[in-house]
Design an enzyme around this catalytic site. Sequence first.
Site, PDB file in Angstrom:
ATOM      1  N   GLY A  33     -60.286  78.245  52.819  1.00 12.54           N
ATOM      2  CA  GLY A  33     -59.676  79.521  53.541  1.00 12.54           C
ATOM      3  C   GLY A  33     -59.033  78.963  54.723  1.00 12.54           C
ATOM      4  O   GLY A  33     -58.621  79.761  55.801  1.00 12.54           O
ATOM      5  N   ALA A  34     -57.999  77.859  54.370  1.00  8.46           N
ATOM      6  CA  ALA A  34     -57.225  77.202  55.596  1.00  8.46           C
ATOM      7  C   ALA A  34     -55.960  77.939  55.818  1.00  8.46           C
ATOM      8  O   ALA A  34     -55.258  77.331  56.545  1.00  8.46           O
ATOM      9  CB  ALA A  34     -57.115  75.838  55.343  1.00  8.46           C
ATOM     10  N   SER A  35     -55.503  78.923  54.970  1.00  8.88           N
ATOM     11  CA  SER A  35     -54.249  79.545  55.238  1.00  8.88           C
ATOM     12  C   SER A  35     -54.225  80.559  56.313  1.00  8.88           C
ATOM     13  O   SER A  35     -53.022  81.073  56.594  1.00  8.88           O
ATOM     14  CB  SER A  35     -53.687  79.977  53.669  1.00  8.88           C
ATOM     15  OG  SER A  35     -54.584  81.273  53.612  1.00  8.88           O
ATOM     16  N   ILE A  38     -59.828  81.731  60.857  1.00 11.90           N
ATOM     17  CA  ILE A  38     -60.668  80.752  61.326  1.00 11.90           C
ATOM     18  C   ILE A  38     -60.459  79.360  60.842  1.00 11.90           C
ATOM     19  O   ILE A  38     -60.478  78.300  61.311  1.00 11.90           O
ATOM     20  CB  ILE A  38     -62.229  81.009  61.035  1.00 11.90           C
ATOM     21  CG1 ILE A  38     -62.832  82.271  61.832  1.00 11.90           C
ATOM     22  CG2 ILE A  38     -62.859  79.949  61.302  1.00 11.90           C
ATOM     23  CD1 ILE A  38     -63.966  82.795  61.419  1.00 11.90           C
ATOM     24  N   TYR A 177     -72.591  91.768  51.412  1.00 16.20           N
ATOM     25  CA  TYR A 177     -72.075  90.643  52.144  1.00 16.20           C
ATOM     26  C   TYR A 177     -72.915  90.038  52.845  1.00 16.20           C
ATOM     27  O   TYR A 177     -73.372  88.564  52.930  1.00 16.20           O
ATOM     28  CB  TYR A 177     -71.326  91.285  53.516  1.00 16.20           C
ATOM     29  CG  TYR A 177     -70.689  90.111  54.124  1.00 16.20           C
ATOM     30  CD1 TYR A 177     -69.806  89.273  53.841  1.00 16.20           C
ATOM     31  CD2 TYR A 177     -71.063  90.346  55.562  1.00 16.20           C
ATOM     32  CE1 TYR A 177     -69.466  88.364  54.822  1.00 16.20           C
ATOM     33  CE2 TYR A 177     -70.695  89.442  56.658  1.00 16.20           C
ATOM     34  CZ  TYR A 177     -69.689  88.372  55.970  1.00 16.20           C
ATOM     35  OH  TYR A 177     -69.345  87.482  56.949  1.00 16.20           O
TER      36      TYR A 177
END
Length: 290
Positions: A33-35, A38, A177
Amino acid sequence: MGLLWVTPRARLRRLAGRGGLSPLAGRTVLVTGASSGIGEATALGAAARGAHVVLVARRVDELERVRASIEAAGGRASTYVADLTDLDAIDALVARVLAEVGTVDYLVNNAGRSIRRSLDLSHDRFHDFERTMAINYFAPVRLTMGLLPAMRAQGFGHVVNIVTWGVQMKAPKFAAYIASKTALDTWSRIAGRETYADGVTFSNMRFSLVATAMVVPTDAYDNRASMSAEQAAAKVVRALEDRPVTWDTVPGRVGAVVNVVAPRLSDALMSRFHRSVPDSAVARGVSEQQ
């Protein structure tokens, strides 16, 4: 016995003002989720401390933007495009990273999704539970399991999971979730016990509300106090360096105690909260669906 003192020693060094070279310097840190959010801020922080950052996400253009930012600041980064809900794609990612980069020393399982919807609105939406488990639990477990043998073989590794204070609070409307994040939280605690003798450790970051794109559809958050993605990432980078078992909020710890000491009182309080705060327009289907 050395791992018993890793986190206390790191904290004492900080209190004494002894910075020195970061433990991340010269190491490889993979961030999912580096795009954005966080994940992006964590990648920038780790690279600034001398790590080679492996950026993983679905959006190639955004990954390249983050890589360019890291390299412009003098850091080193590699990009890998992958849909982490595809388990075969995770296996292919692991094979490529190990072949092209080598052993991953640090892993940040950040990619995920949140759904805030009451059970009243979920009877015909079983896919809410399936898709949160797919990205929040099965994906990080599959990725970690793929990278774990090399970590254990070299006698070092650390995994940081972005979870939620909901694993302690058990807040209504977040069944899908929180259940998925609780599964990852528990799995990681057990994994850490099995890999302890091999020098591989785990940290669970039980964050409260963080202002990222993931929470935008929930209008109940509009006026709530929150951390920025950069503030949360600073804590993630600290966890990479110090390797604590968990990072908790004070309210989360209090909620966990109340759930054990006075579970019916906790149910009553959460029931009242549930009835006082309605589902969002998105959850009700009034606007674009989550």
